[in-house]
Design a protein around this motif. Structure first.
Motif, PDB file in Angstrom:
ATOM      1  N   GLY A  72       0.855  -1.175   0.000  1.00  0.00           N
ATOM      2  CA  GLY A  72       0.000   0.000   0.000  1.00  0.00           C
ATOM      3  C   GLY A  72       0.892   1.225   0.000  1.00  0.00           C
ATOM      4  O   GLY A  72       2.100   1.135  -0.237  1.00  0.00           O
ATOM      5  N   THR A  73       0.314   2.371   0.270  1.00  0.00           N
ATOM      6  CA  THR A  73       1.085   3.603   0.329  1.00  0.00           C
ATOM      7  C   THR A  73       0.777   4.328   1.626  1.00  0.00           C
ATOM      8  O   THR A  73      -0.265   4.101   2.248  1.00  0.00           O
ATOM      9  CB  THR A  73       0.772   4.531  -0.856  1.00  0.00           C
ATOM     10  OG1 THR A  73      -0.607   4.889  -0.810  1.00  0.00           O
ATOM     11  CG2 THR A  73       1.103   3.865  -2.183  1.00  0.00           C
ATOM     12  N   ALA A  74       1.689   5.209   2.020  1.00  0.00           N
ATOM     13  CA  ALA A  74       1.501   6.016   3.220  1.00  0.00           C
ATOM     14  C   ALA A  74       2.293   7.304   3.074  1.00  0.00           C
ATOM     15  O   ALA A  74       3.302   7.347   2.362  1.00  0.00           O
ATOM     16  CB  ALA A  74       1.970   5.250   4.453  1.00  0.00           C
ATOM     17  N   ASP A  75       1.834   8.341   3.723  1.00  0.00           N
ATOM     18  CA  ASP A  75       2.581   9.591   3.770  1.00  0.00           C
ATOM     19  C   ASP A  75       3.677   9.437   4.817  1.00  0.00           C
ATOM     20  O   ASP A  75       3.450   8.869   5.888  1.00  0.00           O
ATOM     21  CB  ASP A  75       1.667  10.761   4.132  1.00  0.00           C
ATOM     22  CG  ASP A  75       0.740  11.140   2.989  1.00  0.00           C
ATOM     23  OD1 ASP A  75      -0.305  11.736   3.266  1.00  0.00           O
ATOM     24  OD2 ASP A  75       1.068  10.840   1.827  1.00  0.00           O
ATOM     25  N   SER A  76       4.871   9.931   4.491  1.00  0.00           N
ATOM     26  CA  SER A  76       6.004   9.845   5.411  1.00  0.00           C
ATOM     27  C   SER A  76       6.806  11.132   5.336  1.00  0.00           C
ATOM     28  O   SER A  76       6.490  12.032   4.550  1.00  0.00           O
ATOM     29  CB  SER A  76       6.903   8.664   5.026  1.00  0.00           C
ATOM     30  OG  SER A  76       7.720   8.993   3.922  1.00  0.00           O
ATOM     31  N   SER A  77       7.872  11.187   6.117  1.00  0.00           N
ATOM     32  CA  SER A  77       8.762  12.339   6.080  1.00  0.00           C
ATOM     33  C   SER A  77       9.488  12.442   4.738  1.00  0.00           C
ATOM     34  O   SER A  77      10.076  13.477   4.434  1.00  0.00           O
ATOM     35  CB  SER A  77       9.773  12.241   7.225  1.00  0.00           C
ATOM     36  OG  SER A  77      10.473  11.016   7.155  1.00  0.00           O
ATOM     37  N   LEU A  78       9.428  11.403   3.918  1.00  0.00           N
ATOM     38  CA  LEU A  78      10.031  11.413   2.581  1.00  0.00           C
ATOM     39  C   LEU A  78       8.979  11.577   1.486  1.00  0.00           C
ATOM     40  O   LEU A  78       9.279  11.397   0.314  1.00  0.00           O
ATOM     41  CB  LEU A  78      10.812  10.115   2.350  1.00  0.00           C
ATOM     42  CG  LEU A  78      12.045   9.911   3.232  1.00  0.00           C
ATOM     43  CD1 LEU A  78      12.599   8.497   3.064  1.00  0.00           C
ATOM     44  CD2 LEU A  78      13.100  10.943   2.915  1.00  0.00           C
ATOM     45  N   GLY A  79       7.748  11.878   1.856  1.00  0.00           N
ATOM     46  CA  GLY A  79       6.651  11.988   0.896  1.00  0.00           C
ATOM     47  C   GLY A  79       5.828  10.715   0.917  1.00  0.00           C
ATOM     48  O   GLY A  79       5.884   9.931   1.866  1.00  0.00           O
ATOM     49  N   THR A  80       5.075  10.468  -0.150  1.00  0.00           N
ATOM     50  CA  THR A  80       4.264   9.254  -0.240  1.00  0.00           C
ATOM     51  C   THR A  80       5.175   8.104  -0.629  1.00  0.00           C
ATOM     52  O   THR A  80       5.914   8.183  -1.617  1.00  0.00           O
ATOM     53  CB  THR A  80       3.129   9.410  -1.262  1.00  0.00           C
ATOM     54  OG1 THR A  80       2.338  10.541  -0.880  1.00  0.00           O
ATOM     55  CG2 THR A  80       2.248   8.179  -1.301  1.00  0.00           C
ATOM     56  N   ILE A  81       5.128   7.033   0.171  1.00  0.00           N
ATOM     57  CA  ILE A  81       6.016   5.888  -0.030  1.00  0.00           C
ATOM     58  C   ILE A  81       5.217   4.600  -0.089  1.00  0.00           C
ATOM     59  O   ILE A  81       4.056   4.556   0.304  1.00  0.00           O
ATOM     60  CB  ILE A  81       7.072   5.792   1.099  1.00  0.00           C
ATOM     61  CG1 ILE A  81       6.390   5.566   2.464  1.00  0.00           C
ATOM     62  CG2 ILE A  81       7.954   7.032   1.122  1.00  0.00           C
ATOM     63  CD1 ILE A  81       7.349   5.260   3.602  1.00  0.00           C
ATOM     64  N   ALA A 176       8.904   4.804  -4.148  1.00  0.00           N
ATOM     65  CA  ALA A 176       7.731   5.651  -4.393  1.00  0.00           C
ATOM     66  C   ALA A 176       6.644   4.811  -5.073  1.00  0.00           C
ATOM     67  O   ALA A 176       6.945   3.794  -5.705  1.00  0.00           O
ATOM     68  CB  ALA A 176       8.114   6.835  -5.280  1.00  0.00           C
ATOM     69  N   PRO A 177       5.374   5.212  -4.970  1.00  0.00           N
ATOM     70  CA  PRO A 177       4.290   4.440  -5.588  1.00  0.00           C
ATOM     71  C   PRO A 177       4.434   4.213  -7.092  1.00  0.00           C
ATOM     72  O   PRO A 177       3.938   3.218  -7.619  1.00  0.00           O
ATOM     73  CB  PRO A 177       3.038   5.279  -5.285  1.00  0.00           C
ATOM     74  CG  PRO A 177       3.381   6.032  -4.042  1.00  0.00           C
ATOM     75  CD  PRO A 177       4.855   6.336  -4.178  1.00  0.00           C
ATOM     76  N   ASP A 178       5.148   5.105  -7.795  1.00  0.00           N
ATOM     77  CA  ASP A 178       5.344   4.928  -9.239  1.00  0.00           C
ATOM     78  C   ASP A 178       6.525   4.017  -9.563  1.00  0.00           C
ATOM     79  O   ASP A 178       6.867   3.814 -10.721  1.00  0.00           O
ATOM     80  CB  ASP A 178       5.507   6.277  -9.941  1.00  0.00           C
ATOM     81  CG  ASP A 178       6.778   7.014  -9.555  1.00  0.00           C
ATOM     82  OD1 ASP A 178       7.579   6.511  -8.722  1.00  0.00           O
ATOM     83  OD2 ASP A 178       6.992   8.127 -10.088  1.00  0.00           O
ATOM     84  N   GLY A 179       7.172   3.458  -8.528  1.00  0.00           N
ATOM     85  CA  GLY A 179       8.283   2.536  -8.716  1.00  0.00           C
ATOM     86  C   GLY A 179       9.649   3.179  -8.715  1.00  0.00           C
ATOM     87  O   GLY A 179      10.660   2.490  -8.793  1.00  0.00           O
ATOM     88  N   SER A 180       9.716   4.490  -8.602  1.00  0.00           N
ATOM     89  CA  SER A 180      11.022   5.150  -8.574  1.00  0.00           C
ATOM     90  C   SER A 180      11.630   5.084  -7.179  1.00  0.00           C
ATOM     91  O   SER A 180      10.930   4.885  -6.187  1.00  0.00           O
ATOM     92  CB  SER A 180      10.891   6.611  -9.026  1.00  0.00           C
ATOM     93  OG  SER A 180      10.047   7.334  -8.141  1.00  0.00           O
ATOM     94  N   GLU A 181      12.954   5.213  -7.127  1.00  0.00           N
ATOM     95  CA  GLU A 181      13.666   5.284  -5.851  1.00  0.00           C
ATOM     96  C   GLU A 181      13.537   6.700  -5.318  1.00  0.00           C
ATOM     97  O   GLU A 181      13.691   7.658  -6.072  1.00  0.00           O
ATOM     98  CB  GLU A 181      15.163   5.005  -6.028  1.00  0.00           C
ATOM     99  CG  GLU A 181      15.520   3.590  -6.263  1.00  0.00           C
ATOM    100  CD  GLU A 181      17.042   3.388  -6.354  1.00  0.00           C
ATOM    101  OE1 GLU A 181      17.814   4.363  -6.218  1.00  0.00           O
ATOM    102  OE2 GLU A 181      17.443   2.242  -6.573  1.00  0.00           O
TER     103      GLU A 181
END
Length: 193
Positions: A72-81, A176-181
């Motif tokens: 799944g995804t979650a908001d974090s100190s690095l953005g949405t992860i 990241a949700p789009d698959g990027s680092e």
């Protein structure tokens, strides 16, 4: 003259012993080699500020829980992860080769960076827009892949929202949700959601 030595006994609370053992375990997992951070990471103090509720939802409602959900995804100190089904941060290992169908993280590495497992070749995800699949991991179980790269959690992350593995040894990065680092440095404090 004869000397008498007095010995005092101090009782240590059970919680203090448990905390010491937990700290020692994190140190053992992190200390795979010298140099403080070990070969596969560690050496940093994990954050305990998770912001997650007991049902797996994050406090701001962005988390997603559900039986069978692998990612799944979650908001974090690095953005949405990307997070696993328990809300733990998911990482890429730069030594893995995209599309190879294999993980380069074995032995001590696999103990410090557990594979994200799936019960089926078509894992259920929520919010991840990248292509999700599986490979046979080093432990013989199905390991989840994002855009053809195996994904992992970090043993030193003690709860949802921890991103203590970000940038470890310049080879471990949050996904990241789009698959990027996500290449941003982890914040010095407040690494939770």
């Amino acid at each position: 003259m004869r000397r008498t030595q007095t010995t005092s006994v101090t009782t240590v609370p059970t919680w203090a012993v448990a905390a010491t053992l937990a700290t020692t375990l994190v140190g053992v997992l992190a200390g795979c080699s010298g140099g403080g951070r070990g070969l596969y990471g560690g050496g940093s103090s994990p954050s305990t500020d998770s912001g997650a509720t007991s049902d797996g939802e994050t406090g701001d409602g962005t988390g997603s829980s559900g039986a069978g959900r692998v990612l799944g995804t979650a908001d974090s100190s690095l953005g949405t992860i990307v997070v696993d089904g328990q809300g733990m941060t998911v990482y890429y290992y730069d030594k893995d080769t995209k599309g190879s169908g294999a993980s380069a993280c074995e032995g001590e590495c696999a103990a410090a960076w557990p594979a994200v497992h799936a019960a089926s070749a078509d894992p259920e995800v929520d919010g991840v827009t990248a292509e999700v699949g599986t490979i046979t991991g080093v432990d013989g179980e199905l390991q989840v892949t994002i855009d053809g790269r195996p994904v992992y959690t970090y043993a030193a992350d003690t709860g949802p929202g921890d991103v203590t593995g970000q940038g470890v040894n310049g080879v471990w990065y949050v996904v990241a949700p789009d698959g990027s680092e996500i290449m941003d440095a982890a914040p010095a404090t407040g690494s939770g959601y």
